[in-house]
Design a protein around this motif. Structure first.
Motif, short mmCIF file in Angstrom:
data_model
loop_
_atom_site.label_atom_id
_atom_site.label_comp_id
_atom_site.label_asym_id
_atom_site.label_seq_id
_atom_site.Cartn_x
_atom_site.Cartn_y
_atom_site.Cartn_z
N GLU A 83 0.83 -1.21 0.00
CA GLU A 83 0.00 0.00 0.00
C GLU A 83 0.86 1.26 0.00
N MET A 84 0.55 2.17 -0.91
CA MET A 84 1.17 3.49 -1.06
C MET A 84 2.64 3.44 -1.46
N LYS A 85 3.07 2.30 -1.99
CA LYS A 85 4.41 2.20 -2.55
C LYS A 85 4.31 2.35 -4.07
N ALA A 86 5.34 2.93 -4.66
CA ALA A 86 5.41 2.96 -6.12
C ALA A 86 5.61 1.52 -6.60
N TRP A 87 4.88 1.15 -7.65
CA TRP A 87 5.04 -0.20 -8.19
C TRP A 87 6.50 -0.48 -8.52
N ASN A 88 7.21 0.53 -9.02
CA ASN A 88 8.62 0.36 -9.38
C ASN A 88 9.52 0.14 -8.18
N ASP A 89 9.04 0.47 -6.97
CA ASP A 89 9.84 0.30 -5.76
C ASP A 89 9.61 -1.07 -5.08
N ILE A 90 8.69 -1.85 -5.61
CA ILE A 90 8.44 -3.19 -5.06
C ILE A 90 9.43 -4.14 -5.73
N SER A 91 10.17 -4.87 -4.95
CA SER A 91 11.21 -5.73 -5.51
C SER A 91 10.62 -6.79 -6.43
N GLU A 92 11.40 -7.16 -7.44
CA GLU A 92 10.96 -8.22 -8.36
C GLU A 92 10.75 -9.52 -7.60
N GLU A 93 11.58 -9.77 -6.59
CA GLU A 93 11.45 -10.99 -5.78
C GLU A 93 10.08 -11.05 -5.10
N ALA A 94 9.59 -9.91 -4.65
CA ALA A 94 8.28 -9.88 -4.01
C ALA A 94 7.15 -9.85 -5.04
N LEU A 95 7.37 -9.13 -6.13
CA LEU A 95 6.31 -8.90 -7.11
C LEU A 95 6.08 -10.09 -8.05
N ASN A 96 7.14 -10.77 -8.46
CA ASN A 96 7.02 -11.82 -9.48
C ASN A 96 6.05 -12.95 -9.14
N PRO A 97 6.07 -13.50 -7.91
CA PRO A 97 5.10 -14.58 -7.63
C PRO A 97 3.65 -14.10 -7.77
N TRP A 98 3.39 -12.87 -7.36
CA TRP A 98 2.04 -12.33 -7.49
C TRP A 98 1.69 -12.08 -8.96
N MET A 99 2.64 -11.55 -9.72
CA MET A 99 2.39 -11.27 -11.14
C MET A 99 2.13 -12.57 -11.92
N LYS A 100 2.77 -13.66 -11.51
CA LYS A 100 2.57 -14.94 -12.21
C LYS A 100 1.20 -15.54 -11.93
N ASP A 101 0.63 -15.24 -10.74
CA ASP A 101 -0.68 -15.78 -10.38
C ASP A 101 -1.39 -14.83 -9.44
N PHE A 102 -1.74 -13.64 -9.95
CA PHE A 102 -2.39 -12.62 -9.12
C PHE A 102 -3.77 -13.06 -8.64
N VAL A 103 -4.36 -14.05 -9.29
CA VAL A 103 -5.68 -14.51 -8.87
C VAL A 103 -5.60 -15.23 -7.53
N ASN A 104 -4.62 -16.12 -7.37
CA ASN A 104 -4.56 -16.97 -6.17
C ASN A 104 -3.51 -16.55 -5.15
N THR A 105 -2.50 -15.79 -5.57
CA THR A 105 -1.41 -15.42 -4.67
C THR A 105 -1.78 -14.19 -3.86
N LYS A 106 -1.61 -14.30 -2.55
CA LYS A 106 -1.89 -13.16 -1.67
C LYS A 106 -0.72 -12.19 -1.72
N VAL A 107 -1.06 -10.91 -1.69
CA VAL A 107 -0.06 -9.87 -1.51
C VAL A 107 0.46 -10.02 -0.08
N PRO A 108 1.76 -9.81 0.18
CA PRO A 108 2.27 -9.92 1.55
C PRO A 108 1.44 -9.08 2.53
N ASN A 109 0.86 -9.73 3.52
CA ASN A 109 -0.01 -9.11 4.53
C ASN A 109 -1.26 -8.48 3.92
N GLY A 110 -1.65 -8.96 2.76
CA GLY A 110 -2.85 -8.48 2.09
C GLY A 110 -3.73 -9.64 1.69
#
Length: 189
Positions: A83-110
């Motif tokens: 929340e309130m972070k620039a998409w570009n500031d979210i690490s690829e390590e954190a973002l990639n699992p969600w981007m691969k399966d945004f339907v089923n993968t929870k955002v960290p603490n979301g």
């Protein structure tokens, strides 16, 4: 029963920020966007109004009627740690699992998109089961609206982002016995 689902107007935030359930003010374009929205909803009727409690929806809902019922199930996706972070500031390590399966993968603490779809479909199931036939205006966010429309259009959640939803868009539905029928036309690729 007539139902109008409206996406909130333009929020006052720069592009590229992940803002999900963050409470945001509205852009200065609000009066013009409100006028456009009101032109799409017959003013000869009295409506129940239900809305996400987030400020960008609540402000619009309060301009559409004097008595608004707020429902947390209409909130946008909970982006947790993002929340309130620039998409570009979210690490690829954190973002990639969600981007691969945004339907089923929870955002960290979301939450996941499936979580959002479940609560939104629960909200609409309550409307379908209700015996109240008074027309309804619902103010929400792109994520919940897409999740709901994917159910109505019988398309998988992962394809729901093909449904284009702009700020201030209005979708018209009718309740017929135990179902909701989409009246608005939606172009899908």
């Amino acid at each position: 029963m007539e139902i109008y689902i409206i996406r909130h107007t333009t929020p006052n935030i720069e592009k590229g920020i992940c803002y999900g359930q963050s409470d945001l003010d509205l852009a200065d374009s609000f009066p013009e966007e409100l006028k456009t929205i009101k032109q799409q909803i017959p003013d000869s009727k009295a409506y129940h109004i239900k809305s996400s409690p987030l400020k960008r929806c609540a402000l619009l809902a309060n301009h559409l009627g004097s008595h608004v019922l707020f429902d947390d199930r209409l909130k946008e996706l909970d982006f947790g740690d993002w929340e309130m972070k620039a998409w570009n500031d979210i690490s690829e390590e954190a973002l990639n699992p969600w981007m691969k399966d945004f339907v089923n993968t929870k955002v960290p603490n979301g939450e996941s998109y499936v979580d959002l779809a479940s609560r939104v479909n629960n909200f609409f199931e309550d409307i379908i089961q209700s015996h109240d036939e008074k027309d309804l205006v619902i103010v929400s966010h792109a994520g919940p609206i897409r999740a709901f429309l994917s159910s109505v259009l019988d398309i998988p959640l992962e394809k729901s982002f093909h449904i284009k939803i702009q700020y201030g868009d209005v979708f018209h539905l009718e309740k017929e016995s135990n179902s909701l029928k989409l009246i608005s036309e939606i172009d899908l690729p």
